[in-house]
Write a protein that holds these residues in place. Structure first.
Motif, PDB file in Angstrom:
ATOM      1  N   ALA A 100      61.641   7.274  18.984  1.00 56.72           N
ATOM      2  CA  ALA A 100      62.547   8.281  18.424  1.00 56.72           C
ATOM      3  C   ALA A 100      63.987   7.878  18.724  1.00 56.72           C
ATOM      4  O   ALA A 100      64.341   7.587  19.861  1.00 56.72           O
ATOM      5  N   SER A 101      64.806   7.874  17.689  1.00 48.53           N
ATOM      6  CA  SER A 101      66.225   7.560  17.847  1.00 48.53           C
ATOM      7  C   SER A 101      67.029   8.664  17.192  1.00 48.53           C
ATOM      8  O   SER A 101      66.608   9.240  16.192  1.00 48.53           O
ATOM      9  N   ALA A 102      68.203   8.936  17.750  1.00 44.95           N
ATOM     10  CA  ALA A 102      69.063   9.968  17.176  1.00 44.95           C
ATOM     11  C   ALA A 102      70.510   9.696  17.536  1.00 44.95           C
ATOM     12  O   ALA A 102      70.817   9.141  18.592  1.00 44.95           O
ATOM     13  N   TYR A 103      71.387  10.105  16.622  1.00 45.26           N
ATOM     14  CA  TYR A 103      72.809  10.199  16.920  1.00 45.26           C
ATOM     15  C   TYR A 103      73.053  11.654  17.283  1.00 45.26           C
ATOM     16  O   TYR A 103      72.615  12.558  16.573  1.00 45.26           O
ATOM     17  N   ILE A 104      73.723  11.880  18.376  1.00 41.91           N
ATOM     18  CA  ILE A 104      74.019  13.235  18.804  1.00 41.91           C
ATOM     19  C   ILE A 104      75.531  13.382  18.826  1.00 41.91           C
ATOM     20  O   ILE A 104      76.237  12.568  19.433  1.00 41.91           O
ATOM     21  N   ALA A 126      70.337   6.378  26.547  1.00 41.68           N
ATOM     22  CA  ALA A 126      71.664   6.349  25.931  1.00 41.68           C
ATOM     23  C   ALA A 126      72.079   4.897  25.746  1.00 41.68           C
ATOM     24  O   ALA A 126      72.070   4.116  26.690  1.00 41.68           O
ATOM     25  N   THR A 127      72.420   4.516  24.504  1.00 44.40           N
ATOM     26  CA  THR A 127      72.777   3.124  24.246  1.00 44.40           C
ATOM     27  C   THR A 127      74.190   2.931  23.717  1.00 44.40           C
ATOM     28  O   THR A 127      74.700   1.818  23.731  1.00 44.40           O
ATOM     29  N   HIS A 128      74.811   3.991  23.221  1.00 41.04           N
ATOM     30  CA  HIS A 128      76.180   3.855  22.707  1.00 41.04           C
ATOM     31  C   HIS A 128      76.864   5.210  22.813  1.00 41.04           C
ATOM     32  O   HIS A 128      76.298   6.225  22.418  1.00 41.04           O
ATOM     33  N   ILE A 129      78.079   5.215  23.335  1.00 43.57           N
ATOM     34  CA  ILE A 129      78.866   6.435  23.463  1.00 43.57           C
ATOM     35  C   ILE A 129      80.256   6.133  22.917  1.00 43.57           C
ATOM     36  O   ILE A 129      80.863   5.123  23.279  1.00 43.57           O
ATOM     37  N   ALA A 130      80.761   7.012  22.055  1.00 45.40           N
ATOM     38  CA  ALA A 130      82.093   6.811  21.498  1.00 45.40           C
ATOM     39  C   ALA A 130      82.864   8.119  21.473  1.00 45.40           C
ATOM     40  O   ALA A 130      82.323   9.161  21.091  1.00 45.40           O
ATOM     41  N   LEU A 141      74.428   7.644  20.787  1.00 42.20           N
ATOM     42  CA  LEU A 141      73.183   7.111  20.232  1.00 42.20           C
ATOM     43  C   LEU A 141      72.172   7.042  21.357  1.00 42.20           C
ATOM     44  O   LEU A 141      72.456   6.483  22.422  1.00 42.20           O
ATOM     45  N   VAL A 142      70.989   7.632  21.127  1.00 48.60           N
ATOM     46  CA  VAL A 142      69.930   7.613  22.130  1.00 48.60           C
ATOM     47  C   VAL A 142      68.632   7.128  21.513  1.00 48.60           C
ATOM     48  O   VAL A 142      68.393   7.282  20.318  1.00 48.60           O
ATOM     49  N   HIS A 143      67.781   6.533  22.366  1.00 48.32           N
ATOM     50  CA  HIS A 143      66.431   6.105  21.996  1.00 48.32           C
ATOM     51  C   HIS A 143      65.496   6.704  23.044  1.00 48.32           C
ATOM     52  O   HIS A 143      65.718   6.528  24.243  1.00 48.32           O
ATOM     53  N   THR A 167      76.324  20.773  20.414  1.00 48.28           N
ATOM     54  CA  THR A 167      75.750  19.487  20.009  1.00 48.28           C
ATOM     55  C   THR A 167      75.125  19.629  18.635  1.00 48.28           C
ATOM     56  O   THR A 167      74.810  20.735  18.182  1.00 48.28           O
ATOM     57  N   ARG A 168      74.968  18.512  17.984  1.00 47.58           N
ATOM     58  CA  ARG A 168      74.225  18.436  16.736  1.00 47.58           C
ATOM     59  C   ARG A 168      73.463  17.122  16.788  1.00 47.58           C
ATOM     60  O   ARG A 168      74.041  16.093  17.124  1.00 47.58           O
ATOM     61  N   THR A 169      72.180  17.157  16.451  1.00 45.68           N
ATOM     62  CA  THR A 169      71.329  15.979  16.545  1.00 45.68           C
ATOM     63  C   THR A 169      70.961  15.500  15.149  1.00 45.68           C
ATOM     64  O   THR A 169      70.481  16.277  14.327  1.00 45.68           O
ATOM     65  N   LEU A 170      71.192  14.215  14.903  1.00 40.13           N
ATOM     66  CA  LEU A 170      70.867  13.576  13.627  1.00 40.13           C
ATOM     67  C   LEU A 170      69.763  12.562  13.890  1.00 40.13           C
ATOM     68  O   LEU A 170      69.999  11.536  14.525  1.00 40.13           O
ATOM     69  N   LEU A 171      68.551  12.857  13.427  1.00 37.40           N
ATOM     70  CA  LEU A 171      67.432  11.944  13.637  1.00 37.40           C
ATOM     71  C   LEU A 171      67.620  10.675  12.822  1.00 37.40           C
ATOM     72  O   LEU A 171      68.059  10.727  11.666  1.00 37.40           O
ATOM     73  N   VAL A 172      67.265   9.547  13.392  1.00 36.61           N
ATOM     74  CA  VAL A 172      67.321   8.265  12.701  1.00 36.61           C
ATOM     75  C   VAL A 172      65.918   7.980  12.181  1.00 36.61           C
ATOM     76  O   VAL A 172      64.974   7.870  12.958  1.00 36.61           O
ATOM     77  N   PHE A 173      65.777   7.857  10.859  1.00 34.43           N
ATOM     78  CA  PHE A 173      64.477   7.565  10.269  1.00 34.43           C
ATOM     79  C   PHE A 173      64.213   6.072  10.208  1.00 34.43           C
ATOM     80  O   PHE A 173      63.086   5.621  10.320  1.00 34.43           O
TER      81      PHE A 173
END
Length: 189
Positions: A100-104, A126-130, A141-143, A167-173
């Motif tokens: 599962a991956s998502a941009y939050i 957590a793999t990327h924070i901006a 970005l989290v996995h 927060t708002r979570t955007l699932l990565v398909f």
């Protein structure tokens, strides 16, 4: 998904972290001196290492037509200047058990970026924070192994950070890594 609110011989040695001591505020990092300008050889070295971070000094030197000593010195300088932040592997997160991956997106209390960033960096997956501009303040970005772990991460860990307002979570398909490839030159600097 809406959450809370509306809204080999080439790698120079790295410094070892300081030993843990008594709890005290972390010192601000030392200011990084401005990077020296990059020339065509530096840019070629960066392209090679972005495509193959395991390339040997000998291979890099041959491909950019300089001596091994020159290539080694240039790579060291790029690391010291902070141009190269490290060497790593591009991971297929799904095959690595992170299905599962998502941009939050996060809205945070004004002037709390450093505090929030430290807490987000400690999150598993957590793999990327901006820090960004626009309708929200932070993009993360989290996995995670699955949606249950993702839900726990967002609803329990992230939303418990006092400075996080919403927060708002955007699932990565599906995702595609657009990292450098030998057949697609990238312009650097």
């Amino acid at each position: 998904m809406a959450d809370r609110g509306e809204e080999q011989d080439r790698t120079p040695p790295t410094a070892t972290p300081p030993a843990a001591g008594p709890a005290s505020p972390a010192p601000e990092p030392a200011p990084v001196p401005p990077a020296r300008p990059l020339d065509a050889i530096d840019r070629d070295i960066l392209r090679i290492l972005q495509t193959d971070g395991r390339a040997s000094i000998r291979s890099v030197a041959e491909r950019v037509h300089v001596s091994r000593a020159n290539a080694y010195a240039r790579i060291n300088r790029l690391v010291e200047d902070g141009v190269i932040r490290g060497f790593g592997a591009r991971v297929d997160h799904e095959r690595a058990g992170q299905g599962a991956s998502a941009y939050i997106t996060l809205k945070i209390v004004q002037n709390s970026w450093r505090t929030v960033r430290e807490q987000l960096q400690a999150l598993p997956g957590a793999t990327h924070i901006a820090l960004v501009s626009g309708d929200f303040d932070v993009l993360l970005l989290v996995h995670t192994p699955d949606n249950r772990a993702l839900r726990e991460l967002v609803l329990t860990r992230i939303q418990s950070i006092p400075e996080v307002l919403s927060t708002r979570t955007l699932l990565v398909f599906e995702e595609t890594d657009l990292g450098p490839r030998p057949d697609r030159p990238a312009e650097l600097a």
